[in-house]
Design an enzyme around this catalytic site. Structure first.
Site, short mmCIF file in Angstrom:
data_model
loop_
_atom_site.label_atom_id
_atom_site.label_comp_id
_atom_site.label_asym_id
_atom_site.label_seq_id
_atom_site.Cartn_x
_atom_site.Cartn_y
_atom_site.Cartn_z
N ARG A 110 -0.21 8.19 -9.82
CA ARG A 110 -0.13 7.53 -9.33
C ARG A 110 -0.08 6.39 -9.87
O ARG A 110 0.18 5.40 -9.47
CB ARG A 110 -1.94 7.39 -8.68
CG ARG A 110 -2.79 8.65 -8.02
CD ARG A 110 -4.57 7.52 -7.89
NE ARG A 110 -4.21 6.27 -7.10
CZ ARG A 110 -4.33 6.11 -6.29
NH1 ARG A 110 -4.03 7.07 -5.23
NH2 ARG A 110 -4.08 4.59 -5.95
N HIS A 156 2.43 3.22 -9.17
CA HIS A 156 2.52 1.26 -8.70
C HIS A 156 3.94 1.20 -9.34
O HIS A 156 4.37 0.34 -9.69
CB HIS A 156 1.32 1.67 -9.57
CG HIS A 156 0.04 1.94 -8.86
ND1 HIS A 156 -0.46 1.80 -7.79
CD2 HIS A 156 -0.89 2.41 -9.59
CE1 HIS A 156 -1.01 1.47 -7.82
NE2 HIS A 156 -1.91 2.14 -8.50
N ARG A 193 -0.23 8.04 -2.59
CA ARG A 193 0.74 8.88 -2.05
C ARG A 193 2.36 9.47 -1.90
O ARG A 193 2.31 10.22 -2.00
CB ARG A 193 0.14 8.09 -0.61
CG ARG A 193 -1.07 8.67 0.00
CD ARG A 193 -1.16 8.11 1.33
NE ARG A 193 -2.02 6.04 1.16
CZ ARG A 193 -1.68 5.98 1.91
NH1 ARG A 193 -1.36 6.49 3.72
NH2 ARG A 193 -1.95 4.53 1.85
N TRP A 194 2.73 7.71 -2.33
CA TRP A 194 4.49 8.01 -2.79
C TRP A 194 4.37 9.21 -4.39
O TRP A 194 4.81 9.74 -4.04
CB TRP A 194 4.61 6.90 -2.85
CG TRP A 194 5.65 6.62 -3.08
CD1 TRP A 194 7.32 6.43 -2.54
CD2 TRP A 194 6.90 7.03 -4.70
NE1 TRP A 194 8.35 6.55 -3.32
CE2 TRP A 194 8.43 6.75 -4.40
CE3 TRP A 194 6.03 6.71 -5.98
CZ2 TRP A 194 8.56 7.06 -5.76
CZ3 TRP A 194 7.18 7.46 -7.03
CH2 TRP A 194 8.39 7.26 -7.02
N ASP A 253 0.76 -1.22 -0.01
CA ASP A 253 -0.20 0.21 -0.53
C ASP A 253 0.89 1.38 0.05
O ASP A 253 2.71 1.58 0.41
CB ASP A 253 -0.85 -0.01 0.66
CG ASP A 253 -2.05 0.98 1.48
OD1 ASP A 253 -2.26 1.39 0.28
OD2 ASP A 253 -2.83 0.78 2.08
N LEU A 259 11.04 -20.24 -3.50
CA LEU A 259 10.17 -19.25 -3.11
C LEU A 259 8.68 -19.06 -3.56
O LEU A 259 8.74 -19.16 -5.48
CB LEU A 259 10.88 -17.45 -2.88
CG LEU A 259 9.64 -16.76 -2.58
CD1 LEU A 259 9.08 -17.20 -0.90
CD2 LEU A 259 10.16 -15.35 -2.65
N GLU A 287 -12.40 -5.42 -4.54
CA GLU A 287 -12.80 -3.46 -5.05
C GLU A 287 -11.98 -2.47 -5.43
O GLU A 287 -12.37 -1.19 -6.08
CB GLU A 287 -13.10 -3.05 -3.10
CG GLU A 287 -13.64 -3.31 -2.01
CD GLU A 287 -13.68 -5.26 -2.17
OE1 GLU A 287 -12.26 -5.74 -1.98
OE2 GLU A 287 -14.68 -6.06 -1.96
N ARG A 317 2.00 -4.70 6.43
CA ARG A 317 1.20 -3.22 5.70
C ARG A 317 1.75 -2.67 5.92
O ARG A 317 1.67 -1.23 7.12
CB ARG A 317 -0.12 -3.80 5.85
CG ARG A 317 -0.71 -2.21 5.40
CD ARG A 317 -2.56 -2.18 5.68
NE ARG A 317 -2.94 -0.86 4.21
CZ ARG A 317 -4.60 -1.62 3.39
NH1 ARG A 317 -5.17 -2.41 4.98
NH2 ARG A 317 -4.63 -0.25 3.12
N SER A 334 -8.20 -4.96 5.13
CA SER A 334 -8.77 -4.86 3.57
C SER A 334 -9.29 -5.73 2.79
O SER A 334 -8.49 -6.25 1.93
CB SER A 334 -7.54 -3.99 3.09
OG SER A 334 -8.00 -2.08 3.71
N ASN A 357 1.03 3.52 -2.83
CA ASN A 357 1.54 3.72 -4.18
C ASN A 357 0.93 5.46 -4.57
O ASN A 357 2.00 6.31 -5.34
CB ASN A 357 1.63 3.21 -5.54
CG ASN A 357 1.84 0.86 -5.12
OD1 ASN A 357 3.19 0.91 -4.07
ND2 ASN A 357 1.51 0.25 -5.86
C1 FPP Z 1 -1.85 -0.46 -3.51
O1 FPP Z 1 -1.61 1.45 -3.78
C2 FPP Z 1 -1.53 -0.23 -4.43
C3 FPP Z 1 -2.78 -1.93 -5.35
C4 FPP Z 1 -3.63 -1.53 -5.05
C5 FPP Z 1 -1.40 -1.91 -6.98
C6 FPP Z 1 0.08 -3.02 -6.71
C7 FPP Z 1 0.19 -3.76 -7.51
C8 FPP Z 1 1.38 -3.33 -7.60
C9 FPP Z 1 2.24 -2.72 -7.27
C10 FPP Z 1 1.42 -3.52 -9.19
C11 FPP Z 1 1.53 -4.49 -9.50
C12 FPP Z 1 1.83 -5.63 -9.22
C13 FPP Z 1 2.55 -7.33 -9.06
C14 FPP Z 1 2.81 -8.59 -8.27
C15 FPP Z 1 3.29 -7.07 -10.60
P1 FPP Z 1 -3.18 2.33 -3.64
O2 FPP Z 1 -2.84 2.95 -5.11
O3 FPP Z 1 -3.89 2.15 -2.93
O4 FPP Z 1 -1.73 4.05 -2.44
P2 FPP Z 1 -2.39 4.90 -1.75
O5 FPP Z 1 -3.46 4.58 -0.61
O6 FPP Z 1 -1.14 5.54 -1.43
O7 FPP Z 1 -3.84 5.52 -2.86
#
Ligand code: FPP
Length: 257
Positions: free
Chosen positions: A49, A53, A40-41, A36, A147, A83, A204, A212, A38
């Site tokens: 956004r 990712h 906000r980063w 989680d 793994l 969701e 997390r 979640s 991505n």
């Molecule tokens: C949550 O951050 C992240 C996700 C919903 C997606 C995670 C997916 C990846 C990192 C890429 C694809 C995965 C693989 C396994 C190759 P958020 O968007 O909810 O961040 P926020 O809470 O800051 O808005």
């Protein structure tokens, strides 16, 4: 000490740094991660956004490598929830493209490192290109015994439980199973995670303190570890810290010490 620079830097005394040392006989068998933060980063850097990712993929690479080096057996990554379809179409499609990009780019290296790819969730609802990439990754790595990387895709804990109940109801209706035979062990056979042990440790990052809809059944006795770091900033040192903290926990599974 490992001589390979790309390898995890752990010495004979399991010493990671001056501050942290791991008990190699008490590693979690299964680590689950909600990747989680991505969005906000990216926002913090005035980036879209999707850039978050993309950066998150780099973290996945480092965490898989570290888990492999530590000989962790199972790693489950929450990549797309039931969701997450509520997100803007552009973000969903970027995530799907990233999945394809990641698997295409990394699969040979993962295979070389004896990683086995597996998914949980209803992948039939994903775009065809993603399904094909996943199927080829599953096939290529099916005999690997390093793994076990379990990617949760179009996955939701409630959906998984309802799905299992429906299959069981059908079995009972068809006379293949008697209600009296249903217990926890039988029920687990109908979850996506059949055959995979429950997570010992849930990580997390990003500051959110909730699960979640992730692995609801399986996390009954999982140890939780939260941190404020956004996923793209999460490093192997954070992973080691989480494992160290896990090793200080007393797991009683409802019993007494
Ligand atoms: C949550 O951050 C992240 C996700 C919903 C997606 C995670 C997916 C990846 C990192 C890429 C694809 C995965 C693989 C396994 C190759 P958020 O968007 O909810 O961040 P926020 O809470 O800051 O808005």
């Amino acid at each position: 000490m490992s001589t390979d620079q790309n390898k995890f830097f752990i010495n004979e005394n399991s010493q990671i740094s001056d501050k942290v040392s791991l008990d190699m006989s008490n590693l979690p068998e299964h680590i689950a991660i909600i990747m989680d933060g991505n969005g906000r980063w990216a926002q913090k850097r005035k980036l879209p956004r999707t850039a978050g990712h993309k950066a998150g993929i780099e973290t996945i690479r480092e965490i898989i490598r570290t888990c492999s080096d530590l000989k962790i057996k199972y790693l489950t990554l929450y990549a797309f929830s039931t969701e997450n379809w509520q997100r803007p179409e552009g973000e969903i499609s970027a995530l799907m493209q990233l999945l394809v990009y990641y698997l295409r780019k990394e699969i040979n290296e993962l295979h070389k490192n004896n990683v086995r790819i597996h998914t949980i969730g209803d992948i039939s609802k994903l775009p065809q290109a993603v399904i094909e990439e996943i199927q080829s990754a599953l096939k290529l790595t099916q005999h690997n015994n390093g793994l076990f990387v379990n990617i949760a895709l179009n996955y939701g804990g409630r959906d998984e439980i309802v799905r299992a109940v429906k299959i069981l109801c059908e079995k009972v209706k068809e006379g293949e199973l008697d209600v009296s035979q249903i217990d926890e062990k039988v029920f687990e056979q109908y979850l996506y995670t059949k055959g995979i042990p429950s997570p010992d440790l849930l990580i997390r990052p990003s500051g959110e303190l909730r699960i979640s809809n992730f692995l609801l059944w399986q996390m009954a006795y999982t140890e939780f570890w939260f941190s404020n770091i956004y996923w793209p900033d999460f490093t192997k040192e954070h992973l080691i810290q989480a494992i160290c903290d896990y090793q200080k926990r007393e797991r009683r599974f409802g019993g007494v010490k």
